[in-house]
Design a protein around this motif. Sequence first.
Motif, PDB file in Angstrom:
ATOM      1  N   CYS A   1      63.729  11.228  36.537  1.00  0.00           N
ATOM      2  CA  CYS A   1      62.680  10.244  36.279  1.00  0.00           C
ATOM      3  C   CYS A   1      63.261   8.852  36.493  1.00  0.00           C
ATOM      4  O   CYS A   1      64.363   8.548  36.018  1.00  0.00           O
ATOM      5  CB  CYS A   1      62.162  10.402  34.851  1.00  0.00           C
ATOM      6  SG  CYS A   1      60.789   9.308  34.522  1.00  0.00           S
ATOM      7  N   TRP A   2      62.561   8.028  37.241  1.00  0.00           N
ATOM      8  CA  TRP A   2      62.991   6.655  37.536  1.00  0.00           C
ATOM      9  C   TRP A   2      61.897   5.707  37.098  1.00  0.00           C
ATOM     10  O   TRP A   2      60.765   5.827  37.541  1.00  0.00           O
ATOM     11  CB  TRP A   2      63.244   6.538  39.033  1.00  0.00           C
ATOM     12  CG  TRP A   2      63.582   5.165  39.537  1.00  0.00           C
ATOM     13  CD1 TRP A   2      64.805   4.578  39.551  1.00  0.00           C
ATOM     14  CD2 TRP A   2      62.679   4.220  40.145  1.00  0.00           C
ATOM     15  NE1 TRP A   2      64.715   3.320  40.113  1.00  0.00           N
ATOM     16  CE2 TRP A   2      63.426   3.070  40.481  1.00  0.00           C
ATOM     17  CE3 TRP A   2      61.307   4.229  40.422  1.00  0.00           C
ATOM     18  CZ2 TRP A   2      62.861   1.957  41.092  1.00  0.00           C
ATOM     19  CZ3 TRP A   2      60.739   3.113  41.019  1.00  0.00           C
ATOM     20  CH2 TRP A   2      61.519   1.994  41.358  1.00  0.00           C
ATOM     21  N   MET A   3      62.227   4.841  36.181  1.00  0.00           N
ATOM     22  CA  MET A   3      61.217   3.936  35.606  1.00  0.00           C
ATOM     23  C   MET A   3      61.673   2.492  35.800  1.00  0.00           C
ATOM     24  O   MET A   3      62.627   2.047  35.168  1.00  0.00           O
ATOM     25  CB  MET A   3      61.083   4.276  34.121  1.00  0.00           C
ATOM     26  CG  MET A   3      60.113   3.422  33.358  1.00  0.00           C
ATOM     27  SD  MET A   3      58.405   3.924  33.639  1.00  0.00           S
ATOM     28  CE  MET A   3      57.714   2.331  33.943  1.00  0.00           C
ATOM     29  N   PRO A   4      61.025   1.755  36.687  1.00  0.00           N
ATOM     30  CA  PRO A   4      61.458   0.369  36.917  1.00  0.00           C
ATOM     31  C   PRO A   4      60.847  -0.584  35.892  1.00  0.00           C
ATOM     32  O   PRO A   4      59.780  -0.318  35.354  1.00  0.00           O
ATOM     33  CB  PRO A   4      60.860   0.067  38.293  1.00  0.00           C
ATOM     34  CG  PRO A   4      59.595   0.871  38.337  1.00  0.00           C
ATOM     35  CD  PRO A   4      59.857   2.111  37.503  1.00  0.00           C
TER      36      PRO A   4
ATOM     37  N   TYR B   1      58.811  -3.735  35.872  1.00  0.00           N
ATOM     38  CA  TYR B   1      58.080  -4.435  36.920  1.00  0.00           C
ATOM     39  C   TYR B   1      57.331  -5.561  36.247  1.00  0.00           C
ATOM     40  O   TYR B   1      56.994  -5.479  35.079  1.00  0.00           O
ATOM     41  CB  TYR B   1      57.128  -3.490  37.663  1.00  0.00           C
ATOM     42  CG  TYR B   1      55.978  -2.996  36.836  1.00  0.00           C
ATOM     43  CD1 TYR B   1      56.122  -1.885  36.012  1.00  0.00           C
ATOM     44  CD2 TYR B   1      54.753  -3.636  36.842  1.00  0.00           C
ATOM     45  CE1 TYR B   1      55.073  -1.433  35.239  1.00  0.00           C
ATOM     46  CE2 TYR B   1      53.690  -3.196  36.071  1.00  0.00           C
ATOM     47  CZ  TYR B   1      53.862  -2.083  35.268  1.00  0.00           C
ATOM     48  OH  TYR B   1      52.814  -1.640  34.496  1.00  0.00           O
ATOM     49  N   GLY B   2      57.084  -6.617  37.006  1.00  0.00           N
ATOM     50  CA  GLY B   2      56.335  -7.700  36.395  1.00  0.00           C
ATOM     51  C   GLY B   2      57.000  -9.038  36.577  1.00  0.00           C
ATOM     52  O   GLY B   2      57.849  -9.190  37.442  1.00  0.00           O
ATOM     53  N   PRO B   3      56.603 -10.001  35.765  1.00  0.00           N
ATOM     54  CA  PRO B   3      57.032 -11.379  36.011  1.00  0.00           C
ATOM     55  C   PRO B   3      58.542 -11.553  35.978  1.00  0.00           C
ATOM     56  O   PRO B   3      59.072 -12.413  36.666  1.00  0.00           O
ATOM     57  CB  PRO B   3      56.362 -12.167  34.879  1.00  0.00           C
ATOM     58  CG  PRO B   3      55.921 -11.156  33.876  1.00  0.00           C
ATOM     59  CD  PRO B   3      55.741  -9.879  34.590  1.00  0.00           C
TER      60      PRO B   3
ATOM     61  N   GLN C   1      67.280   4.556  42.091  1.00  0.00           N
ATOM     62  CA  GLN C   1      66.483   5.422  42.955  1.00  0.00           C
ATOM     63  C   GLN C   1      67.352   6.407  43.729  1.00  0.00           C
ATOM     64  O   GLN C   1      67.005   7.580  43.864  1.00  0.00           O
ATOM     65  CB  GLN C   1      65.709   4.536  43.924  1.00  0.00           C
ATOM     66  CG  GLN C   1      64.251   4.896  44.007  1.00  0.00           C
ATOM     67  CD  GLN C   1      63.495   3.933  44.894  1.00  0.00           C
ATOM     68  OE1 GLN C   1      63.652   3.917  46.103  1.00  0.00           O
ATOM     69  NE2 GLN C   1      62.672   3.111  44.278  1.00  0.00           N
TER      70      GLN C   1
ATOM     71  N   SER D   1      60.469  11.654  27.176  1.00  0.00           N
ATOM     72  CA  SER D   1      60.055  10.262  27.317  1.00  0.00           C
ATOM     73  C   SER D   1      60.778   9.543  28.460  1.00  0.00           C
ATOM     74  O   SER D   1      61.997   9.516  28.499  1.00  0.00           O
ATOM     75  CB  SER D   1      60.316   9.515  26.013  1.00  0.00           C
ATOM     76  OG  SER D   1      59.988   8.159  26.184  1.00  0.00           O
ATOM     77  N   PRO D   2      60.031   8.939  29.378  1.00  0.00           N
ATOM     78  CA  PRO D   2      60.681   8.130  30.419  1.00  0.00           C
ATOM     79  C   PRO D   2      61.119   6.763  29.881  1.00  0.00           C
ATOM     80  O   PRO D   2      61.871   6.048  30.526  1.00  0.00           O
ATOM     81  CB  PRO D   2      59.591   7.951  31.472  1.00  0.00           C
ATOM     82  CG  PRO D   2      58.299   8.174  30.772  1.00  0.00           C
ATOM     83  CD  PRO D   2      58.578   9.015  29.554  1.00  0.00           C
ATOM     84  N   ILE D   3      60.617   6.413  28.702  1.00  0.00           N
ATOM     85  CA  ILE D   3      60.953   5.131  28.078  1.00  0.00           C
ATOM     86  C   ILE D   3      61.879   5.427  26.905  1.00  0.00           C
ATOM     87  O   ILE D   3      61.531   6.193  26.007  1.00  0.00           O
ATOM     88  CB  ILE D   3      59.685   4.444  27.527  1.00  0.00           C
ATOM     89  CG1 ILE D   3      58.595   4.377  28.580  1.00  0.00           C
ATOM     90  CG2 ILE D   3      60.008   3.084  26.912  1.00  0.00           C
ATOM     91  CD1 ILE D   3      58.775   3.345  29.643  1.00  0.00           C
ATOM     92  N   ILE D   4      63.049   4.820  26.913  1.00  0.00           N
ATOM     93  CA  ILE D   4      63.994   5.045  25.826  1.00  0.00           C
ATOM     94  C   ILE D   4      64.598   3.706  25.429  1.00  0.00           C
ATOM     95  O   ILE D   4      64.569   2.749  26.202  1.00  0.00           O
ATOM     96  CB  ILE D   4      65.109   6.046  26.234  1.00  0.00           C
ATOM     97  CG1 ILE D   4      65.586   5.756  27.663  1.00  0.00           C
ATOM     98  CG2 ILE D   4      64.623   7.477  26.119  1.00  0.00           C
ATOM     99  CD1 ILE D   4      66.637   6.673  28.167  1.00  0.00           C
ATOM    100  N   SER D   5      65.154   3.648  24.231  1.00  0.00           N
ATOM    101  CA  SER D   5      65.714   2.359  23.814  1.00  0.00           C
ATOM    102  C   SER D   5      67.236   2.394  23.716  1.00  0.00           C
ATOM    103  O   SER D   5      67.869   1.349  23.627  1.00  0.00           O
ATOM    104  CB  SER D   5      65.096   1.916  22.493  1.00  0.00           C
ATOM    105  OG  SER D   5      65.269   2.917  21.531  1.00  0.00           O
ATOM    106  N   MET D   6      67.835   3.614  23.720  1.00  0.00           N
ATOM    107  CA  MET D   6      69.297   3.726  23.694  1.00  0.00           C
ATOM    108  C   MET D   6      69.729   4.565  24.895  1.00  0.00           C
ATOM    109  O   MET D   6      69.076   5.545  25.230  1.00  0.00           O
ATOM    110  CB  MET D   6      69.755   4.397  22.394  1.00  0.00           C
ATOM    111  CG  MET D   6      69.433   3.599  21.136  1.00  0.00           C
ATOM    112  SD  MET D   6      70.285   2.000  21.029  1.00  0.00           S
ATOM    113  CE  MET D   6      71.939   2.514  20.578  1.00  0.00           C
TER     114      MET D   6
END
Lengths: 177, 356
Positions: free
Chosen positions: A34-37, A39-41, A20, A61-66
């Motif tokens: 862009c900050w993507m946490p 979140y969840g269990p 952040q 994309s805020p979601i990336i795999s590499m």
Amino acid sequence: MTQEALFAGFGGQGVLSMGQILAYAGMIEGKEVCWMPSYGPEMRGGTANCITIVSDSSISSPIISMYDTVVALNQPSVDKFESRVKKGGNLIYDSANILNPPTRTDINIIPVQGSEEAIKLQNTKVLNMVMLGAFLKKTNCVAVENIHKALEKVFERYQKLIPLNIKALEVGMSYVK
Amino acid sequence: MGEIKLMKGNEALAEAMIRAGCDAYFGYPITPQSEVLEYLSKDATQRTGMVVLQAESEVAAINMIYGAAGSGRRVMTTSSSPGISLMQEGLSYIASAELPCVLANVVRGGPGLGTIQPSQADYFQAVKGGGHGDYRLIVLAPSSVQEMVDFVRLSFDLAEKYRNPVMILADGAIGQMMEKVELFDQMPRKTEFPDWATTGKPKDKERRYITSLHIQPEKMEEINKHLQAKYKQIEDAEVRYEAFNLEDAEYILTGYGLGARICRKAMDILREKGYKVGLIRPITLFPFPKKVYESVAGKVKGILDVEMNAGQMVEDVKLSVCGKTRVEYYGRMGGMIPSPEEIVENFEKLFIKGEA
């Protein structure tokens, strides 16, 4: 230039704050962020992580795999994310807290004695800033003075904590040549 | 330029609600949208005098919306999938009574209580009805935190223009992530109310009456015809979408919300690999942007629809291209998010290597 980074560790180590503060600094610098946490269990007692992207152009994309850079604060994070660093990318990890270090040879591996340095600074909570310091020095993705400005914003009500956090950043930076 | 801030999607939505001059918010907390009520509880009432109320349940919240909307005020509620399911009865009544209001669904994985992770599995519910009877919501799908701000104001305008409920269909990721946003200036709350609003009957005015019960079928059919004419008008005037690289496209990726953001990255990777790929992102899910799909139908070799569900919008894409182009679907379910690389891999598998 675009920096796609992942910060990972145990819940409570301040990994979400690291990302952040970087996002704040990027925004102050006029960049797209862009900050993507996660979140969840998995956050309760388990691992926490966040993706932070800082870019000169609009972020798709805020979601990336590499990732360009992974900063890992514990063993599970090193184990899980070592393979997710792009070839030629960086893996920065807390070597004072990890028994099995990463082994890849096609990425830059940067050990930082984060936990130990934080103890020396007499506040274990600044581990995240030590690691962020190393990240900044290695990636140059935002100017340090903008991180300082971001800290002023984040620690709005706790201004007295800022000098210690700046000190921690400097210690982290000294690990990167 | 407006004030620039770094905000979570849910907080940005709440801030936009205050600034749009919203008169009342009724809601009930549920992950991943709980920050909305939390944010409003801080100082919204002190700032504008708006009502912020945690109802005893989602069923109560939507009926409070029904009542407050009937008085001509700007009203809004938010929830996530299971909570939105509870609101469907009230929503059908509101649509039938033609009252303007705004809802946001920060979708999580289902069915059932499901997960708290992001999903798009409520497309059918939002777009095709959800509640009983022939009614439509206007549905907007934000794909950034900025659009969480912009679409609140737009939704109120559309709701009031058409006297129809508007739904902002987001997902857990858009609600939880932080991005840079530009906020619009504080708008005043309304002081004048429409001529149908039930604001109390003075002696010299006609009685105003809001109901969704019309026991004579002839009368109910007339109301249905009127609603359908209104939906047609909305379909003609309010279609919104975004398109990239359609000029030279041989293939199209399509998705909405977060899915469209991931598709944009997949499109960039595919273009680097030499495939001429374009992207269509519906912004309004109802009205659906049929014409832009019609315009590429028969011209492109294939369309890959990407969703975070088992394939829901893909039905509308297929109806729009009417068999003239091959349409395939790829997606993840239950709170899982496809990565750009995964989309690239499946695109190549389906369209290039010819495996079906």
